[in-house]
Design an enzyme around this catalytic site. Sequence first.
Site, PDB file in Angstrom:
ATOM      1  N   LYS A   1     -93.247 -40.573-107.040  1.00  0.00           N
ATOM      2  CA  LYS A   1     -93.916 -41.053-105.833  1.00  0.00           C
ATOM      3  C   LYS A   1     -95.440 -40.982-105.919  1.00  0.00           C
ATOM      4  O   LYS A   1     -96.140 -41.805-105.330  1.00  0.00           O
ATOM      5  CB  LYS A   1     -93.427 -40.262-104.625  1.00  0.00           C
TER       6      LYS A   1
ATOM      7  N   GLU B   1     -93.531 -42.797 -94.115  1.00  0.00           N
ATOM      8  CA  GLU B   1     -92.158 -42.407 -93.837  1.00  0.00           C
ATOM      9  C   GLU B   1     -91.625 -41.673 -95.056  1.00  0.00           C
ATOM     10  O   GLU B   1     -92.124 -41.859 -96.167  1.00  0.00           O
ATOM     11  CB  GLU B   1     -91.299 -43.638 -93.537  1.00  0.00           C
TER      12      GLU B   1
ATOM     13  N   SER C   1     -86.332 -39.468-112.094  1.00  0.00           N
ATOM     14  CA  SER C   1     -87.354 -39.788-111.097  1.00  0.00           C
ATOM     15  C   SER C   1     -87.921 -38.575-110.369  1.00  0.00           C
ATOM     16  O   SER C   1     -89.017 -38.643-109.811  1.00  0.00           O
ATOM     17  CB  SER C   1     -86.786 -40.771-110.068  1.00  0.00           C
TER      18      SER C   1
END
Length: 401
Positions: A97, A119, A385
């Site tokens: 991210k 969000e 990830s």
Amino acid sequence: MKPYIPTPFDFDPDERGHFGKFGGRFVPETLMPALLELDAVYRTYRFDPQFWSEINALFDTYVGRPSPLYLAENLSKELGGSVFLKREDLNHTGAHKINNTIAQGLLAKRMGKTKIIAETGAGQHGVATATIAALMGLECEIFMGAKDVARQELNVFRMKLLGAKVHPVTSGSQTLKDAMNEAIRHWVTHARDTYYVIGTAAGPHPYPLMVRDFQAIISYEAKAQLLERHGKLPDYVLACIGGGSNALGMFAHFINEESVQCIGIEAGGRGLATGQHGASLALGRPGILHGQMSYLLQSDEGQIHEAHSISAGLDYPGIGPEHSFLMEQGKVVYDSVTDAEAMDAFVWLSRREGIVPAFESAHAIGYLKKMGDSIRDKTVIVSLSGRGDKDMIQAMQLLNL
């Protein structure tokens, strides 16, 4: 390895943000000026060397890129192929991210915004956004479903520690879909001084394009790393999918290689036949949600079904529009892994390689395990990830170890 600057991809959307029939901007008129402003700004900076020199400098000194491409020897021996893990879990904040939030944070600064909102589901995007807000001197508010606040309390504390205000969302399913609804509502009335950092390759144009561009660093590195070390391309590239940013980042520089099969893994939840799952591509239909047209879990009357997954980051009833397009074009294979299979893989990777994956990443590892003999003598890259720190409390409740 040369510093990363995106180039136009074959699957770029058109000027209005459509990937074929998918994508677009389906938003209230009050948001159109903010989106058009962002689109114009991103067109200015998309290929700008100075903008990307700032991003690459932070990738290098702050995030810790390039992330390693790790040969998982124990998995490889067990499966009879060569299994590589792209270690996005080793990035600062523990997931992919941060690649996206750094770039969007710099855009927000260039646009003169003083506040950012986001969000989040699993909390990793929220943490990454709060991190960049602290770094860049921006005010930060995070919207998170109340159910996700409960199951990701460690990440909620991290966001607060970094200075962000966290809003638990109690409407609807109290998960990622509803967090995004509330973030959009807030943005409608605060767009003048507020930048919305969307965390996945979904939402109204230009977000799906931007997020894919920012996450494509994953496959840019992985491709160069494998070619440098082994002089070959992989046979398979695997990634889990919620909204789809991690997967698009992992696929971007492999998708036009005819010898490479890209495979995206959705959340099968308790099983596709149970109705408690998150597999939008497997069982959804095209519809409009959160400013875009894409595949959605919905009733015959167009009401959005709740998604179900052990993983908060995959617990979403839709998917990014580019994934819908790629599926219909046959460019990517999509499948799913159940909660039980993901938990089995969570333990399997932990005990075979000493690497604890995030529940999201465990879905990709679960599919790898299911591939079995089909990858004998083949080369596979799996996007890891995120790391599993955030899921420890939930894992302790679920696993009888």
